[in-house]
Design a protein around this motif. Structure first.
Motif, mmCIF file in Angstrom:
data_model
loop_
_atom_site.group_PDB
_atom_site.id
_atom_site.type_symbol
_atom_site.label_atom_id
_atom_site.label_comp_id
_atom_site.label_asym_id
_atom_site.label_seq_id
_atom_site.Cartn_x
_atom_site.Cartn_y
_atom_site.Cartn_z
ATOM 1 N N HIS A 51 -15.822 -11.887 20.132
ATOM 2 C CA HIS A 51 -17.280 -11.943 20.266
ATOM 3 C C HIS A 51 -17.895 -12.169 18.888
ATOM 4 O O HIS A 51 -17.524 -11.487 17.924
ATOM 5 N N VAL A 52 -18.834 -13.100 18.804
ATOM 6 C CA VAL A 52 -19.402 -13.481 17.518
ATOM 7 C C VAL A 52 -20.919 -13.414 17.559
ATOM 8 O O VAL A 52 -21.561 -13.933 18.493
ATOM 9 N N SER A 53 -21.498 -12.769 16.548
ATOM 10 C CA SER A 53 -22.949 -12.804 16.322
ATOM 11 C C SER A 53 -23.163 -13.040 14.833
ATOM 12 O O SER A 53 -22.314 -13.613 14.165
ATOM 13 N N SER B 201 -22.674 -8.405 18.730
ATOM 14 C CA SER B 201 -21.230 -8.548 18.998
ATOM 15 C C SER B 201 -20.509 -7.211 19.122
ATOM 16 O O SER B 201 -19.573 -7.105 19.938
ATOM 17 N N THR C 261 -20.912 -14.259 11.703
ATOM 18 C CA THR C 261 -20.948 -15.445 10.849
ATOM 19 C C THR C 261 -21.467 -15.116 9.448
ATOM 20 O O THR C 261 -21.151 -15.802 8.485
ATOM 21 N N THR D 79 -20.032 -16.364 21.912
ATOM 22 C CA THR D 79 -21.029 -16.184 20.863
ATOM 23 C C THR D 79 -22.367 -15.750 21.443
ATOM 24 O O THR D 79 -22.663 -15.979 22.624
ATOM 25 N N HIS E 54 -24.418 -19.902 16.683
ATOM 26 C CA HIS E 54 -23.121 -19.269 16.412
ATOM 27 C C HIS E 54 -21.980 -20.115 16.972
ATOM 28 O O HIS E 54 -20.946 -20.293 16.319
ATOM 29 N N ARG E 55 -22.186 -20.637 18.180
ATOM 30 C CA ARG E 55 -21.158 -21.485 18.782
ATOM 31 C C ARG E 55 -20.879 -22.697 17.887
ATOM 32 O O ARG E 55 -19.717 -23.046 17.635
ATOM 33 N N VAL F 197 -18.840 -21.701 14.819
ATOM 34 C CA VAL F 197 -17.424 -21.475 15.129
ATOM 35 C C VAL F 197 -16.712 -22.807 15.310
ATOM 36 O O VAL F 197 -15.629 -23.034 14.750
ATOM 37 N N THR G 153 -14.641 -22.143 22.941
ATOM 38 C CA THR G 153 -15.813 -21.436 22.414
ATOM 39 C C THR G 153 -17.032 -21.736 23.275
ATOM 40 O O THR G 153 -17.362 -22.902 23.520
ATOM 41 N N THR H 68 -21.151 -19.939 24.388
ATOM 42 C CA THR H 68 -22.023 -18.773 24.285
ATOM 43 C C THR H 68 -21.680 -17.851 25.453
ATOM 44 O O THR H 68 -21.146 -18.290 26.478
#
Length: 225
Positions: free
Chosen positions: A34-36, A43, A72, A116, A121-122, A125, A136, A138
């Motif tokens: 999970h990415v924020s 995340s 990020t 994401t 963010h997507r 990545v 990847t 969202t």
């Protein structure tokens, strides 16, 4: 021209399955990343809620599933925001032991699925390479795609959570160009950083609602009423 069947692999999906062995990581695990932005609000909430919801359905977080997060512009070593911890506690999820991480190439390389918070963010990545575009999404984009997949086309859980999860990603990737968001904002989870607790709660509700069908598809077990 018709949309590909959701449960069937297509060329890029089959390549995705093969590329998970490219870097020598074991095939008996499935990593969700999970990415924020800061990795202290969205995340972490998403990571810990995913773990919580999977454990609720299966009785344990296992079967080779690994759930983690990064940012990020991650606050390396920072604790989770206090309001995020409160939201997790209200869901009954465990917030303990969390420390923020900055997103690194190795995190993307290891991940079988990257979810994401936003489209930006997507894009970040995917710009890192490593065939990340194939896996990847969202979070809300992935939810929309998962809702369109017939669960009967996925391997049963008896064949292993990892196999089922890989098939789910292939099916979602096959549908990506066919099921577009109604609006650009529909795929966003907005940043609650610095906001009061009620806004954190609303973001927590958004994340829960997005995760529920994803975890149901992963496990084959619906949420308990």
């Amino acid at each position: 021209m018709t949309a590909p069947e959701a449960g069937r692999g297509i060329g890029i999906g089959e390549r995705l399955a093969e590329e998970t062995t490219t870097f020598g990581f074991p095939r008996d695990t499935f990593r969700i990343l999970h990415v924020s932005t800061g990795n202290v609000c969205r995340s972490p909430i998403t990571e810990r809620l995913t773990r919580h919801f999977v454990a609720e359905r299966l009785g344990v977080l296992g079967g080779g599933l690994i759930v983690e997060s990064a940012g990020t512009w991650g606050h390396e070593g920072a604790p989770m925001e206090a309001n995020a911890e409160t939201v997790l506690a209200e869901f009954g999820a465990d917030a303990s032991g969390f420390t923020g991480r900055e997103l690194l190439d190795e995190h993307v390389i290891r991940a079988d699925l990257v979810l994401t918070a936003t489209r930006d963010h997507r894009a970040q990545v995917i710009s890192m390479g490593h065939s990340a575009g194939l896996r990847t999404f969202t979070l809300k984009e992935f939810t929309r795609l998962v809702r369109a997949i017939d669960p009967a086309t996925l391997p049963p859980l008896e064949e292993g959570l990892v196999m089922r999860a890989r098939a789910l990603v292939r099916a979602a990737a096959a549908l990506r160009g066919w099921l577009l968001a109604p609006t650009a904002e529909a795929d966003e989870v907005y940043d609650p950083y610095g906001a009061p607790l009620p806004f954190f709660r609303s973001i927590g509700d958004e994340i829960r609602d997005a995760l529920d069908p994803v975890v149901t598809a992963l496990t084959g077990v619906p949420a308990r009423m």
